[in-house]
Design a protein around this motif. Structure first.
Motif, PDB file in Angstrom:
ATOM      1  N   LEU A 133      24.885   0.655 100.061  1.00  0.00           N
ATOM      2  CA  LEU A 133      25.493   0.445  98.733  1.00  0.00           C
ATOM      3  C   LEU A 133      26.351  -0.819  98.717  1.00  0.00           C
ATOM      4  O   LEU A 133      26.284  -1.639  97.788  1.00  0.00           O
ATOM      5  N   TYR A 134      27.162  -0.946  99.797  1.00  0.00           N
ATOM      6  CA  TYR A 134      27.983  -2.158  99.884  1.00  0.00           C
ATOM      7  C   TYR A 134      27.130  -3.423  99.967  1.00  0.00           C
ATOM      8  O   TYR A 134      27.451  -4.464  99.375  1.00  0.00           O
ATOM      9  N   GLN A 135      26.004  -3.258 100.749  1.00  0.00           N
ATOM     10  CA  GLN A 135      25.139  -4.425 100.905  1.00  0.00           C
ATOM     11  C   GLN A 135      24.504  -4.816  99.568  1.00  0.00           C
ATOM     12  O   GLN A 135      24.433  -5.996  99.213  1.00  0.00           O
ATOM     13  N   THR A 136      24.053  -3.805  98.820  1.00  0.00           N
ATOM     14  CA  THR A 136      23.468  -4.100  97.493  1.00  0.00           C
ATOM     15  C   THR A 136      24.525  -4.693  96.546  1.00  0.00           C
ATOM     16  O   THR A 136      24.260  -5.646  95.790  1.00  0.00           O
ATOM     17  N   THR A 137      25.734  -4.094  96.622  1.00  0.00           N
ATOM     18  CA  THR A 137      26.816  -4.634  95.766  1.00  0.00           C
ATOM     19  C   THR A 137      27.138  -6.074  96.141  1.00  0.00           C
ATOM     20  O   THR A 137      27.330  -6.955  95.272  1.00  0.00           O
ATOM     21  N   LEU A 138      27.188  -6.317  97.476  1.00  0.00           N
ATOM     22  CA  LEU A 138      27.468  -7.675  97.927  1.00  0.00           C
ATOM     23  C   LEU A 138      26.355  -8.631  97.521  1.00  0.00           C
ATOM     24  O   LEU A 138      26.616  -9.784  97.115  1.00  0.00           O
TER      25      LEU A 138
END
Length: 511
Positions: A289-294
Protein backbone atom coordinates in the motif's frame (compact mmCIF):
# COMPACT_ATOMS: atom_id res chain seq x y z
CA UNK A 1 35.61 91.20 -163.80
CA UNK A 2 37.31 94.55 -163.18
CA UNK A 3 34.26 96.34 -164.48
CA UNK A 4 32.07 94.29 -162.23
CA UNK A 5 34.26 94.91 -159.17
CA UNK A 6 34.66 98.65 -159.64
CA UNK A 7 31.15 99.59 -158.59
CA UNK A 8 31.53 97.57 -155.44
CA UNK A 9 34.81 99.21 -154.62
CA UNK A 10 33.32 102.59 -155.31
CA UNK A 11 30.50 101.83 -152.95
CA UNK A 12 32.93 100.65 -150.34
CA UNK A 13 35.05 103.74 -150.72
CA UNK A 14 31.99 105.95 -150.56
CA UNK A 15 30.85 104.18 -147.45
CA UNK A 16 34.34 104.45 -145.96
CA UNK A 17 34.48 108.14 -146.74
CA UNK A 18 31.05 108.68 -145.28
CA UNK A 19 32.03 106.73 -142.18
CA UNK A 20 35.27 108.70 -141.97
CA UNK A 21 33.37 111.97 -142.29
CA UNK A 22 30.94 110.82 -139.61
CA UNK A 23 33.76 109.80 -137.32
CA UNK A 24 35.58 113.09 -137.92
CA UNK A 25 32.41 115.00 -137.15
CA UNK A 26 31.86 112.93 -134.04
CA UNK A 27 35.49 113.52 -133.09
CA UNK A 28 35.05 117.26 -133.45
CA UNK A 29 31.88 117.12 -131.37
CA UNK A 30 33.58 115.05 -128.70
CA UNK A 31 36.55 117.40 -128.72
CA UNK A 32 34.17 120.32 -128.17
CA UNK A 33 32.42 118.40 -125.42
CA UNK A 34 35.79 117.60 -123.85
CA UNK A 35 36.78 121.26 -123.88
CA UNK A 36 33.42 122.27 -122.43
CA UNK A 37 33.65 119.52 -119.80
CA UNK A 38 37.20 120.60 -118.92
CA UNK A 39 36.06 124.20 -118.60
CA UNK A 40 33.17 123.13 -116.43
CA UNK A 41 35.40 120.87 -114.33
CA UNK A 42 37.95 123.64 -113.86
CA UNK A 43 35.19 126.02 -112.76
CA UNK A 44 33.79 123.41 -110.34
CA UNK A 45 37.25 122.67 -108.98
CA UNK A 46 37.85 126.37 -108.44
CA UNK A 47 34.55 126.66 -106.60
CA UNK A 48 35.27 123.52 -104.55
CA UNK A 49 38.75 124.82 -103.70
CA UNK A 50 37.17 128.06 -102.54
CA UNK A 51 34.63 126.08 -100.48
CA UNK A 52 37.42 123.93 -99.03
CA UNK A 53 39.40 127.02 -98.10
CA UNK A 54 36.29 128.54 -96.49
CA UNK A 55 35.60 125.31 -94.61
CA UNK A 56 39.21 125.18 -93.43
CA UNK A 57 38.92 128.74 -92.18
CA UNK A 58 35.65 127.86 -90.45
CA UNK A 59 37.29 124.76 -88.97
CA UNK A 60 40.15 126.88 -87.63
CA UNK A 61 37.67 129.37 -86.21
CA UNK A 62 35.61 126.55 -84.66
CA UNK A 63 38.71 124.98 -83.15
CA UNK A 64 39.65 128.35 -81.72
CA UNK A 65 36.10 128.80 -80.40
CA UNK A 66 36.18 125.28 -78.95
CA UNK A 67 39.47 126.01 -77.23
CA UNK A 68 38.05 129.23 -75.88
CA UNK A 69 34.80 127.50 -74.84
CA UNK A 70 36.61 124.61 -73.13
CA UNK A 71 38.69 126.85 -70.93
CA UNK A 72 37.90 127.10 -67.18
CA UNK A 73 36.58 130.64 -67.28
CA UNK A 74 34.16 129.85 -70.08
CA UNK A 75 32.99 126.71 -68.24
CA UNK A 76 32.25 128.80 -65.15
CA UNK A 77 30.33 131.28 -67.27
CA UNK A 78 28.35 128.43 -68.87
CA UNK A 79 27.53 126.92 -65.45
CA UNK A 80 26.40 130.34 -64.18
CA UNK A 81 24.26 130.83 -67.27
CA UNK A 82 22.73 127.34 -66.88
CA UNK A 83 21.92 127.95 -63.19
CA UNK A 84 20.37 131.30 -64.07
CA UNK A 85 18.32 129.64 -66.78
CA UNK A 86 17.13 126.96 -64.33
CA UNK A 87 16.19 129.61 -61.77
CA UNK A 88 14.36 131.59 -64.41
CA UNK A 89 12.51 128.46 -65.56
CA UNK A 90 11.56 127.59 -61.97
CA UNK A 91 10.43 131.15 -61.35
CA UNK A 92 8.46 131.01 -64.59
CA UNK A 93 6.70 127.84 -63.42
CA UNK A 94 5.96 129.39 -60.00
CA UNK A 95 4.58 132.52 -61.63
CA UNK A 96 2.42 130.40 -63.94
CA UNK A 97 1.11 128.40 -60.94
CA UNK A 98 0.38 131.62 -59.01
CA UNK A 99 -1.40 133.01 -62.04
CA UNK A 100 -3.54 129.88 -62.22
CA UNK A 101 -4.32 130.09 -58.50
CA UNK A 102 -5.18 133.78 -58.77
CA UNK A 103 -7.35 133.03 -61.77
CA UNK A 104 -9.14 130.28 -59.83
CA UNK A 105 -9.57 132.63 -56.87
CA UNK A 106 -10.91 135.35 -59.10
CA UNK A 107 -13.35 132.83 -60.60
CA UNK A 108 -14.46 131.73 -57.11
CA UNK A 109 -14.82 135.35 -56.00
CA UNK A 110 -16.83 136.07 -59.13
CA UNK A 111 -19.11 133.11 -58.39
CA UNK A 112 -19.50 134.23 -54.77
CA UNK A 113 -20.26 137.77 -55.95
CA UNK A 114 -22.90 136.41 -58.31
CA UNK A 115 -24.40 134.30 -55.51
CA UNK A 116 -24.36 137.30 -53.18
CA UNK A 117 -25.99 139.51 -55.81
CA UNK A 118 -28.67 136.89 -56.36
CA UNK A 119 -29.31 136.58 -52.61
CA UNK A 120 -29.34 140.38 -52.22
CA UNK A 121 -31.87 140.59 -55.05
CA UNK A 122 -33.97 137.87 -53.42
CA UNK A 123 -33.76 139.61 -50.03
CA UNK A 124 -34.77 142.91 -51.65
CA UNK A 125 -37.76 141.14 -53.12
CA UNK A 126 -38.59 139.82 -49.65
CA UNK A 127 -38.82 143.28 -48.05
CA UNK A 128 -41.94 143.64 -45.99
CA UNK A 129 -44.15 146.51 -44.79
CA UNK A 130 -44.45 147.86 -41.24
CA UNK A 131 -47.72 146.03 -40.63
CA UNK A 132 -46.27 142.73 -41.74
CA UNK A 133 -43.19 143.53 -39.68
CA UNK A 134 -45.30 144.13 -36.55
CA UNK A 135 -47.31 140.97 -37.27
CA UNK A 136 -44.14 138.96 -37.64
CA UNK A 137 -42.79 140.45 -34.41
CA UNK A 138 -45.96 139.41 -32.59
CA UNK A 139 -45.90 135.93 -34.08
CA UNK A 140 -42.17 135.69 -33.34
CA UNK A 141 -42.81 136.78 -29.76
CA UNK A 142 -45.48 134.12 -29.40
CA UNK A 143 -43.28 131.47 -30.98
CA UNK A 144 -40.35 132.52 -28.77
CA UNK A 145 -42.54 132.32 -25.67
CA UNK A 146 -43.86 128.91 -26.73
CA UNK A 147 -40.37 127.71 -27.50
CA UNK A 148 -39.13 129.01 -24.14
CA UNK A 149 -41.89 127.15 -22.35
CA UNK A 150 -41.18 124.00 -24.33
CA UNK A 151 -37.47 124.40 -23.72
CA UNK A 152 -38.00 124.83 -19.98
CA UNK A 153 -40.21 121.74 -19.77
CA UNK A 154 -37.76 119.83 -21.96
CA UNK A 155 -34.83 120.87 -19.78
CA UNK A 156 -36.72 119.76 -16.67
CA UNK A 157 -37.57 116.43 -18.26
CA UNK A 158 -34.03 116.06 -19.46
CA UNK A 159 -32.66 116.77 -15.98
CA UNK A 160 -35.00 114.18 -14.46
CA UNK A 161 -33.97 111.72 -17.16
CA UNK A 162 -30.31 112.43 -16.41
CA UNK A 163 -30.82 111.85 -12.68
CA UNK A 164 -32.71 108.61 -13.34
CA UNK A 165 -30.05 107.58 -15.81
CA UNK A 166 -27.32 108.27 -13.23
CA UNK A 167 -29.18 106.22 -10.62
CA UNK A 168 -29.68 103.42 -13.13
CA UNK A 169 -26.00 103.50 -14.06
CA UNK A 170 -25.03 103.30 -10.39
CA UNK A 171 -27.42 100.39 -9.97
CA UNK A 172 -26.03 98.73 -13.12
CA UNK A 173 -22.46 99.21 -11.83
CA UNK A 174 -23.52 97.67 -8.51
CA UNK A 175 -25.16 94.77 -10.35
CA UNK A 176 -22.05 94.30 -12.47
CA UNK A 177 -19.90 94.16 -9.32
CA UNK A 178 -22.32 91.62 -7.83
CA UNK A 179 -22.16 89.69 -11.08
CA UNK A 180 -18.35 89.56 -10.96
CA UNK A 181 -18.51 88.37 -7.35
CA UNK A 182 -21.11 85.78 -8.28
CA UNK A 183 -18.96 84.60 -11.21
CA UNK A 184 -15.93 84.31 -8.92
CA UNK A 185 -17.93 82.32 -6.33
CA UNK A 186 -19.44 80.21 -9.12
CA UNK A 187 -16.01 79.43 -10.56
CA UNK A 188 -14.72 78.51 -7.11
CA UNK A 189 -17.72 76.25 -6.48
CA UNK A 190 -17.30 74.63 -9.88
CA UNK A 191 -13.62 74.05 -9.12
CA UNK A 192 -14.48 72.54 -5.72
CA UNK A 193 -17.23 70.44 -7.28
CA UNK A 194 -14.95 69.17 -10.05
CA UNK A 195 -12.21 68.43 -7.50
CA UNK A 196 -14.68 66.52 -5.30
CA UNK A 197 -16.07 64.72 -8.31
CA UNK A 198 -12.58 63.75 -9.43
CA UNK A 199 -11.76 62.56 -5.90
CA UNK A 200 -15.02 60.61 -5.78
CA UNK A 201 -14.27 58.98 -9.14
CA UNK A 202 -10.77 58.07 -7.94
CA UNK A 203 -12.21 56.57 -4.76
CA UNK A 204 -14.84 54.66 -6.72
CA UNK A 205 -12.16 53.36 -9.06
CA UNK A 206 -9.97 52.35 -6.13
CA UNK A 207 -12.96 50.71 -4.41
CA UNK A 208 -13.86 48.86 -7.62
CA UNK A 209 -10.27 47.70 -8.01
CA UNK A 210 -10.13 46.66 -4.35
CA UNK A 211 -13.46 44.85 -4.70
CA UNK A 212 -12.21 43.01 -7.79
CA UNK A 213 -9.01 42.10 -5.96
CA UNK A 214 -11.10 41.02 -2.96
CA UNK A 215 -13.21 38.76 -5.16
CA UNK A 216 -10.08 37.32 -6.71
CA UNK A 217 -8.40 36.74 -3.36
CA UNK A 218 -11.63 35.33 -1.89
CA UNK A 219 -11.79 32.81 -4.71
CA UNK A 220 -8.12 32.00 -4.16
CA UNK A 221 -8.74 31.76 -0.40
CA UNK A 222 -11.67 29.42 -0.97
CA UNK A 223 -9.51 27.26 -3.22
CA UNK A 224 -6.75 27.29 -0.62
CA UNK A 225 -9.24 26.37 2.10
CA UNK A 226 -10.52 23.45 0.05
CA UNK A 227 -6.99 22.38 -0.68
CA UNK A 228 -5.98 22.75 2.99
CA UNK A 229 -9.05 20.75 4.03
CA UNK A 230 -8.10 18.01 1.61
CA UNK A 231 -4.51 18.13 2.86
CA UNK A 232 -5.76 17.91 6.47
CA UNK A 233 -7.88 14.91 5.59
CA UNK A 234 -4.93 13.26 3.87
CA UNK A 235 -2.63 14.14 6.77
CA UNK A 236 -5.19 12.80 9.25
CA UNK A 237 -5.41 9.55 7.36
CA UNK A 238 -1.65 9.33 7.21
CA UNK A 239 -1.40 10.10 10.93
CA UNK A 240 -3.94 7.40 11.68
CA UNK A 241 -2.05 5.00 9.49
CA UNK A 242 1.20 5.95 11.17
CA UNK A 243 -0.43 5.62 14.60
CA UNK A 244 -1.76 2.24 13.64
CA UNK A 245 1.68 1.27 12.39
CA UNK A 246 3.19 2.56 15.60
CA UNK A 247 0.71 0.55 17.65
CA UNK A 248 1.44 -2.44 15.52
CA UNK A 249 5.17 -1.99 16.04
CA UNK A 250 4.62 -1.66 19.80
CA UNK A 251 2.57 -4.80 19.89
CA UNK A 252 5.15 -6.54 17.75
CA UNK A 253 7.93 -5.40 20.05
CA UNK A 254 5.93 -6.63 23.04
CA UNK A 255 5.28 -9.87 21.30
CA UNK A 256 8.90 -10.33 20.45
CA UNK A 257 9.93 -9.61 24.00
CA UNK A 258 7.46 -12.15 25.23
CA UNK A 259 8.49 -14.54 22.56
CA UNK A 260 12.11 -14.10 23.45
CA UNK A 261 11.42 -15.72 26.74
CA UNK A 262 12.11 -19.42 26.66
CA UNK A 263 8.88 -21.19 26.99
CA UNK A 264 8.16 -24.43 25.45
CA UNK A 265 4.64 -24.54 24.36
CA UNK A 266 3.96 -26.28 21.08
CA UNK A 267 0.49 -24.95 20.66
CA UNK A 268 1.61 -21.51 21.51
CA UNK A 269 4.46 -21.73 19.03
CA UNK A 270 2.08 -22.77 16.29
CA UNK A 271 -0.17 -19.87 17.16
CA UNK A 272 2.79 -17.59 17.21
CA UNK A 273 3.91 -18.85 13.82
CA UNK A 274 0.49 -18.28 12.35
CA UNK A 275 0.35 -14.93 13.97
CA UNK A 276 3.77 -14.03 12.59
CA UNK A 277 2.74 -15.17 9.15
CA UNK A 278 -0.42 -13.12 9.45
CA UNK A 279 1.54 -10.10 10.63
CA UNK A 280 4.06 -10.63 7.86
CA UNK A 281 1.25 -10.74 5.33
CA UNK A 282 -0.22 -7.59 6.85
CA UNK A 283 3.18 -5.90 6.73
CA UNK A 284 3.61 -6.92 3.12
CA UNK A 285 0.16 -5.54 2.34
CA UNK A 286 1.01 -2.34 4.17
CA UNK A 287 4.32 -2.13 2.31
CA UNK A 288 2.52 -2.70 -0.96
CA UNK A 289 0.00 0.00 0.00
CA UNK A 290 2.81 2.37 0.91
CA UNK A 291 4.60 1.46 -2.29
CA UNK A 292 1.51 2.16 -4.40
CA UNK A 293 0.92 5.41 -2.50
CA UNK A 294 4.54 6.39 -3.01
CA UNK A 295 4.29 5.52 -6.71
CA UNK A 296 1.16 7.67 -6.98
CA UNK A 297 2.96 10.52 -5.22
CA UNK A 298 5.94 10.13 -7.58
CA UNK A 299 3.59 10.05 -10.56
CA UNK A 300 1.71 13.10 -9.29
CA UNK A 301 4.86 15.05 -8.50
CA UNK A 302 6.66 13.74 -11.57
CA UNK A 303 9.71 13.14 -9.41
CA UNK A 304 11.44 9.86 -8.41
CA UNK A 305 13.64 11.21 -5.62
CA UNK A 306 11.88 10.93 -2.24
CA UNK A 307 14.00 13.66 -0.62
CA UNK A 308 13.11 16.13 -3.35
CA UNK A 309 9.45 15.24 -2.98
CA UNK A 310 9.69 15.85 0.78
CA UNK A 311 11.49 19.18 0.25
CA UNK A 312 8.90 20.18 -2.31
CA UNK A 313 6.14 19.24 0.09
CA UNK A 314 7.69 21.31 2.89
CA UNK A 315 8.15 24.24 0.53
CA UNK A 316 4.55 23.97 -0.61
CA UNK A 317 3.42 23.87 3.00
CA UNK A 318 5.37 27.05 3.74
CA UNK A 319 3.90 28.77 0.66
CA UNK A 320 0.40 27.69 1.65
CA UNK A 321 0.92 29.04 5.15
CA UNK A 322 2.25 32.35 3.73
CA UNK A 323 -0.72 32.59 1.37
CA UNK A 324 -3.03 31.87 4.26
CA UNK A 325 -1.51 34.74 6.24
CA UNK A 326 -1.65 37.03 3.15
CA UNK A 327 -5.31 36.18 2.62
CA UNK A 328 -6.04 37.01 6.25
CA UNK A 329 -4.30 40.38 5.85
CA UNK A 330 -6.21 41.09 2.62
CA UNK A 331 -9.50 40.29 4.26
CA UNK A 332 -8.63 42.70 7.07
CA UNK A 333 -7.67 45.42 4.56
CA UNK A 334 -10.89 44.80 2.64
CA UNK A 335 -12.89 45.30 5.80
CA UNK A 336 -11.02 48.59 6.45
CA UNK A 337 -11.59 49.71 2.83
CA UNK A 338 -15.28 48.87 3.02
CA UNK A 339 -15.59 50.98 6.14
CA UNK A 340 -13.72 53.92 4.49
CA UNK A 341 -15.86 53.56 1.33
CA UNK A 342 -19.04 53.71 3.39
CA UNK A 343 -17.74 56.83 5.16
CA UNK A 344 -16.81 58.43 1.82
CA UNK A 345 -20.24 57.63 0.40
CA UNK A 346 -21.83 59.38 3.36
CA UNK A 347 -19.57 62.41 2.82
CA UNK A 348 -20.33 62.40 -0.92
CA UNK A 349 -24.05 62.43 -0.22
CA UNK A 350 -23.56 65.34 2.18
CA UNK A 351 -21.50 67.24 -0.42
CA UNK A 352 -24.18 66.57 -3.05
CA UNK A 353 -26.85 68.03 -0.79
CA UNK A 354 -24.65 71.08 -0.05
CA UNK A 355 -23.92 71.55 -3.79
CA UNK A 356 -27.63 71.31 -4.63
CA UNK A 357 -28.46 73.92 -2.00
CA UNK A 358 -25.73 76.24 -3.33
CA UNK A 359 -26.88 75.71 -6.91
CA UNK A 360 -30.45 76.55 -5.89
CA UNK A 361 -29.30 79.74 -4.13
CA UNK A 362 -27.14 80.72 -7.11
CA UNK A 363 -30.03 80.09 -9.48
CA UNK A 364 -32.29 82.32 -7.38
CA UNK A 365 -29.58 85.03 -7.32
CA UNK A 366 -29.12 84.72 -11.08
CA UNK A 367 -32.87 85.03 -11.67
CA UNK A 368 -32.95 88.14 -9.48
CA UNK A 369 -30.02 89.67 -11.36
CA UNK A 370 -31.61 88.81 -14.72
CA UNK A 371 -34.87 90.45 -13.68
CA UNK A 372 -33.00 93.54 -12.47
CA UNK A 373 -31.09 93.68 -15.76
CA UNK A 374 -34.33 93.48 -17.75
CA UNK A 375 -35.81 96.30 -15.67
CA UNK A 376 -32.66 98.39 -16.22
CA UNK A 377 -32.86 97.69 -19.96
CA UNK A 378 -36.50 98.79 -20.03
CA UNK A 379 -35.59 101.97 -18.17
CA UNK A 380 -32.76 102.64 -20.61
CA UNK A 381 -35.18 102.17 -23.53
CA UNK A 382 -37.56 104.64 -21.89
CA UNK A 383 -34.72 107.10 -21.44
CA UNK A 384 -33.83 106.73 -25.11
CA UNK A 385 -37.43 107.51 -26.07
CA UNK A 386 -37.36 110.59 -23.81
CA UNK A 387 -34.09 111.60 -25.44
CA UNK A 388 -35.67 111.25 -28.89
CA UNK A 389 -38.58 113.46 -27.79
CA UNK A 390 -36.08 115.99 -26.46
CA UNK A 391 -34.27 115.96 -29.80
CA UNK A 392 -37.59 116.55 -31.57
CA UNK A 393 -38.34 119.52 -29.30
CA UNK A 394 -34.82 120.83 -29.93
CA UNK A 395 -35.50 120.59 -33.68
CA UNK A 396 -38.70 122.61 -33.16
CA UNK A 397 -36.70 125.20 -31.21
CA UNK A 398 -34.20 125.45 -34.07
CA UNK A 399 -37.08 125.93 -36.52
CA UNK A 400 -38.42 128.71 -34.25
CA UNK A 401 -35.01 130.41 -34.34
CA UNK A 402 -35.09 130.22 -38.14
CA UNK A 403 -38.56 131.80 -38.14
CA UNK A 404 -37.35 134.62 -35.86
CA UNK A 405 -34.34 135.10 -38.14
CA UNK A 406 -36.60 135.43 -41.18
CA UNK A 407 -39.09 137.54 -39.21
CA UNK A 408 -36.65 140.33 -38.35
CA UNK A 409 -35.23 140.12 -41.90
CA UNK A 410 -31.62 139.41 -40.94
CA UNK A 411 -28.94 139.43 -43.61
CA UNK A 412 -27.20 136.05 -43.97
CA UNK A 413 -24.61 137.27 -46.49
CA UNK A 414 -21.76 137.59 -43.90
CA UNK A 415 -22.12 133.97 -42.85
CA UNK A 416 -22.50 132.34 -46.26
CA UNK A 417 -18.93 131.02 -46.13
CA UNK A 418 -19.51 129.61 -42.65
CA UNK A 419 -22.81 127.98 -43.57
CA UNK A 420 -21.52 126.36 -46.75
CA UNK A 421 -24.05 124.30 -48.65
CA UNK A 422 -26.40 123.86 -45.65
CA UNK A 423 -28.07 127.22 -44.81
CA UNK A 424 -30.54 125.63 -42.32
CA UNK A 425 -30.27 126.18 -38.57
CA UNK A 426 -28.62 123.24 -36.78
CA UNK A 427 -26.74 122.57 -33.57
CA UNK A 428 -23.43 123.72 -35.06
CA UNK A 429 -24.45 127.11 -36.48
CA UNK A 430 -27.28 128.08 -34.10
CA UNK A 431 -24.98 130.41 -32.13
CA UNK A 432 -24.06 132.19 -35.38
CA UNK A 433 -27.75 132.79 -36.13
CA UNK A 434 -28.36 133.99 -32.57
CA UNK A 435 -25.42 136.38 -32.89
CA UNK A 436 -26.88 137.81 -36.11
CA UNK A 437 -30.31 138.13 -34.48
CA UNK A 438 -28.76 139.91 -31.51
CA UNK A 439 -26.84 142.29 -33.79
CA UNK A 440 -29.95 142.95 -35.85
CA UNK A 441 -32.04 143.72 -32.75
CA UNK A 442 -29.28 145.97 -31.37
CA UNK A 443 -29.12 147.77 -34.72
CA UNK A 444 -32.88 148.24 -34.79
CA UNK A 445 -32.87 149.63 -31.25
CA UNK A 446 -30.01 151.99 -32.11
CA UNK A 447 -31.74 153.12 -35.32
CA UNK A 448 -34.99 153.84 -33.50
CA UNK A 449 -33.13 155.67 -30.76
CA UNK A 450 -31.21 157.92 -33.15
CA UNK A 451 -34.31 158.51 -35.27
CA UNK A 452 -36.30 159.65 -32.25
CA UNK A 453 -33.40 161.78 -31.06
CA UNK A 454 -33.02 163.41 -34.50
CA UNK A 455 -36.73 164.18 -34.55
CA UNK A 456 -36.49 165.77 -31.10
CA UNK A 457 -33.44 167.83 -32.18
CA UNK A 458 -35.28 168.92 -35.31
CA UNK A 459 -38.23 170.01 -33.24
CA UNK A 460 -35.94 171.91 -30.85
CA UNK A 461 -34.11 173.74 -33.68
CA UNK A 462 -37.27 174.85 -35.41
CA UNK A 463 -38.95 175.70 -32.16
CA UNK A 464 -41.89 173.65 -33.14
CA UNK A 465 -41.71 171.10 -30.42
CA UNK A 466 -45.05 169.55 -29.92
CA UNK A 467 -46.49 167.82 -26.96
CA UNK A 468 -47.04 164.22 -27.79
CA UNK A 469 -50.31 162.72 -26.91
CA UNK A 470 -50.58 160.10 -24.18
CA UNK A 471 -51.49 157.48 -26.73
CA UNK A 472 -48.37 158.04 -28.86
CA UNK A 473 -46.17 158.18 -25.78
CA UNK A 474 -47.63 154.93 -24.50
CA UNK A 475 -47.13 153.40 -27.94
CA UNK A 476 -43.46 154.41 -27.93
CA UNK A 477 -43.02 153.16 -24.37
CA UNK A 478 -44.63 149.87 -25.34
CA UNK A 479 -42.37 149.64 -28.37
CA UNK A 480 -39.27 150.25 -26.27
CA UNK A 481 -40.43 147.74 -23.66
CA UNK A 482 -41.15 145.24 -26.41
CA UNK A 483 -37.64 145.71 -27.80
CA UNK A 484 -36.09 145.34 -24.36
CA UNK A 485 -38.15 142.22 -23.69
CA UNK A 486 -37.19 140.82 -27.08
CA UNK A 487 -33.53 141.47 -26.27
CA UNK A 488 -33.87 139.84 -22.84
CA UNK A 489 -35.70 136.86 -24.31
CA UNK A 490 -33.05 136.43 -26.95
CA UNK A 491 -30.35 136.49 -24.27
CA UNK A 492 -32.29 134.04 -22.13
CA UNK A 493 -32.98 131.88 -25.16
CA UNK A 494 -29.28 131.77 -26.09
CA UNK A 495 -28.30 130.76 -22.53
CA UNK A 496 -31.01 128.08 -22.45
CA UNK A 497 -29.86 126.80 -25.82
CA UNK A 498 -26.29 126.57 -24.52
CA UNK A 499 -27.52 124.62 -21.49
CA UNK A 500 -29.55 122.36 -23.77
CA UNK A 501 -26.51 121.69 -25.94
CA UNK A 502 -24.43 120.91 -22.84
CA UNK A 503 -27.06 118.51 -21.52
CA UNK A 504 -27.35 116.88 -24.94
CA UNK A 505 -23.59 116.36 -25.06
CA UNK A 506 -23.75 114.77 -21.59
CA UNK A 507 -26.53 112.48 -22.81
CA UNK A 508 -24.41 111.47 -25.80
CA UNK A 509 -21.51 110.68 -23.48
CA UNK A 510 -23.82 108.59 -21.30
CA UNK A 511 -24.90 106.69 -24.40
Amino acid sequence: MDKLQNPDQLDMELMAEAELARLQRQHRIMEGDRKAFLDEITNKLKKQRKIILGLKRERDELMADIKVATCDGQKRKDSDVSTKLQRLLQRHEEVVAELRKEKARSDEIGQQVKKTEKKVAQMRLKEITDGEYQERIRSGRKSVQMLENKLETTVKRFCTVLTENRQMREEIDHLLIERTRFNAIWEKLLYDFNTGKKLMLDLIEQATLAYDQREEWCSKLQALKIRAHNDVIVHTQEMREMQRQLDHDGKLREFLTIKGQKRVMRDLEEKEMRKKEQEKADVEKQVKLYQTTLDQIKEFCEENDIERIAAKYLKQEEENFALFNYVNELSHELEVLNESISELQVKIEEQKEIAEERAQKQKETLDTLTQALEEATQRADGDEEVLKETEKELAQILEGIKDVFDLINCDCAPILDLLGENPDVNEDNVMVYLGLIEKKVSGLITTVYFKEKSEEDLYNIKGQKRIMSDLERKEKIKRMEMKEKLQQKLDHYSTMLKKSRGSQEKAKRLK
